[in-house]
Scaffold this motif. Sequence first.
Motif, mmCIF file in Angstrom:
data_model
loop_
_atom_site.group_PDB
_atom_site.id
_atom_site.type_symbol
_atom_site.label_atom_id
_atom_site.label_comp_id
_atom_site.label_asym_id
_atom_site.label_seq_id
_atom_site.Cartn_x
_atom_site.Cartn_y
_atom_site.Cartn_z
ATOM 1 N N UNK A 98 -38.611 60.040 20.376
ATOM 2 C CA UNK A 98 -39.125 59.167 21.424
ATOM 3 C C UNK A 98 -40.612 59.415 21.671
ATOM 4 N N UNK A 99 -41.029 60.674 21.604
ATOM 5 C CA UNK A 99 -42.458 60.985 21.771
ATOM 6 C C UNK A 99 -43.292 60.317 20.693
ATOM 7 N N UNK A 100 -42.800 60.384 19.443
ATOM 8 C CA UNK A 100 -43.546 59.765 18.336
ATOM 9 C C UNK A 100 -43.549 58.252 18.458
ATOM 10 N N UNK A 101 -42.380 57.655 18.706
ATOM 11 C CA UNK A 101 -42.299 56.204 18.773
ATOM 12 C C UNK A 101 -43.137 55.644 19.915
ATOM 13 N N UNK A 102 -43.163 56.362 21.045
ATOM 14 C CA UNK A 102 -43.949 55.891 22.194
ATOM 15 C C UNK A 102 -45.440 55.897 21.891
ATOM 16 N N UNK A 103 -45.877 56.822 21.044
ATOM 17 C CA UNK A 103 -47.303 56.924 20.727
ATOM 18 C C UNK A 103 -47.735 55.958 19.635
ATOM 19 N N UNK A 104 -46.804 55.552 18.763
ATOM 20 C CA UNK A 104 -47.172 54.705 17.621
ATOM 21 C C UNK A 104 -47.589 53.304 18.070
ATOM 22 N N UNK A 105 -48.479 52.717 17.304
ATOM 23 C CA UNK A 105 -48.958 51.366 17.547
ATOM 24 C C UNK A 105 -48.026 50.370 16.853
ATOM 25 N N UNK A 106 -47.272 49.620 17.648
ATOM 26 C CA UNK A 106 -46.377 48.554 17.158
ATOM 27 C C UNK A 106 -45.484 49.022 16.002
ATOM 28 N N UNK A 107 -44.657 50.046 16.213
ATOM 29 C CA UNK A 107 -43.773 50.497 15.138
ATOM 30 C C UNK A 107 -42.834 49.385 14.685
ATOM 31 N N UNK A 108 -42.574 49.334 13.381
ATOM 32 C CA UNK A 108 -41.779 48.244 12.810
ATOM 33 C C UNK A 108 -40.284 48.467 12.964
#
Length: 325
Positions: A98-108
């Motif tokens: 969740x930490x990574x996904x929240x930081x990513x720009x528009x994850x696919x």
Amino acid sequence: MIGLEGASIGVGQRTSESARFREDVVRGLSAPRKALPPKWLYDRRGSALFELICEQPEYYPTRTELGILEGHADEIAEAVGPGALVFEPGAGSGRKTALLLAALDRPAGYVPVDISGEALLDGAESLRRQFPRLPVLPLVGDFTGPMALPLGELPARRRVAFFPGSTIGNFDPPEAVALLRRMARDAGPGGALVIGVDLAKDERTLVRAYDDARGVTAAFDLNLLTRMNRELGGDFRLSAFRHRAIFEPDYSRVEMHLESLEPQIVTVAGERFAFRAGETIHTESAYKWETRAFDALALIAGWRPERTWTDERAWFAVKLYTAAR
């Protein structure tokens, strides 16, 4: 069947998993030095106990890695780039994800993979609630062997393997290379790997991390005997075994063992196995790496080192690699 709404665990898959479990148990307990693959520690109860292990004060890897991810998530996301499709072999509770996904720009999208179907689906549902617009495609299966991931179902600018938790340390170096090589193939040319690596440190700290005072790790290890009793008709007496954690400096690894406290004969999977007093079942290894040595290992598997983030004590590292083109 795997789709955007979830994943089902079919009868055929359960039968196949049960057959592999039986095969590994018979082979492992028949060996001169008894040993079982650590993946079988993670049934539903084992997965829950591992989450509890991560909360113990002696178990530094989880909180240290979380601190690194919380402090450097934006840097990691910038290095990964926009539009990334994240796949995670051995997905856990999803807190780090969740930490990574929240930081990513528009994850696919996100593709979690785990052998423990119930725990996987629970984690996937939790992430769906946190990221309602993010496609989540859970896949129940054994990531330690070749398997087809549904990565082509979601268009992405880059594929990113996420492998936190120092799980790579559970694999002997040749096995680690094979696993990292499969991740590189799945990520494709220019893909990325974000991985947690536990670094070498003093023996006392290491042993305490795998033998906590509350006995949670002991319960986690002994649960494997309970699982063999339940799923393979075993008659292990848990009171006749104890959990042990041992540091092996020649291999730079902590080993978990289940030690027989007395001479005994155990029946499991329709076979009989003799144990001497003091004889053990080796249930898990946890390698501790020097950062340059791990970079060399990753290079062999087709990953080029890009960035490393560590805590202030240099106890743990989160590393970013790019797949060779």
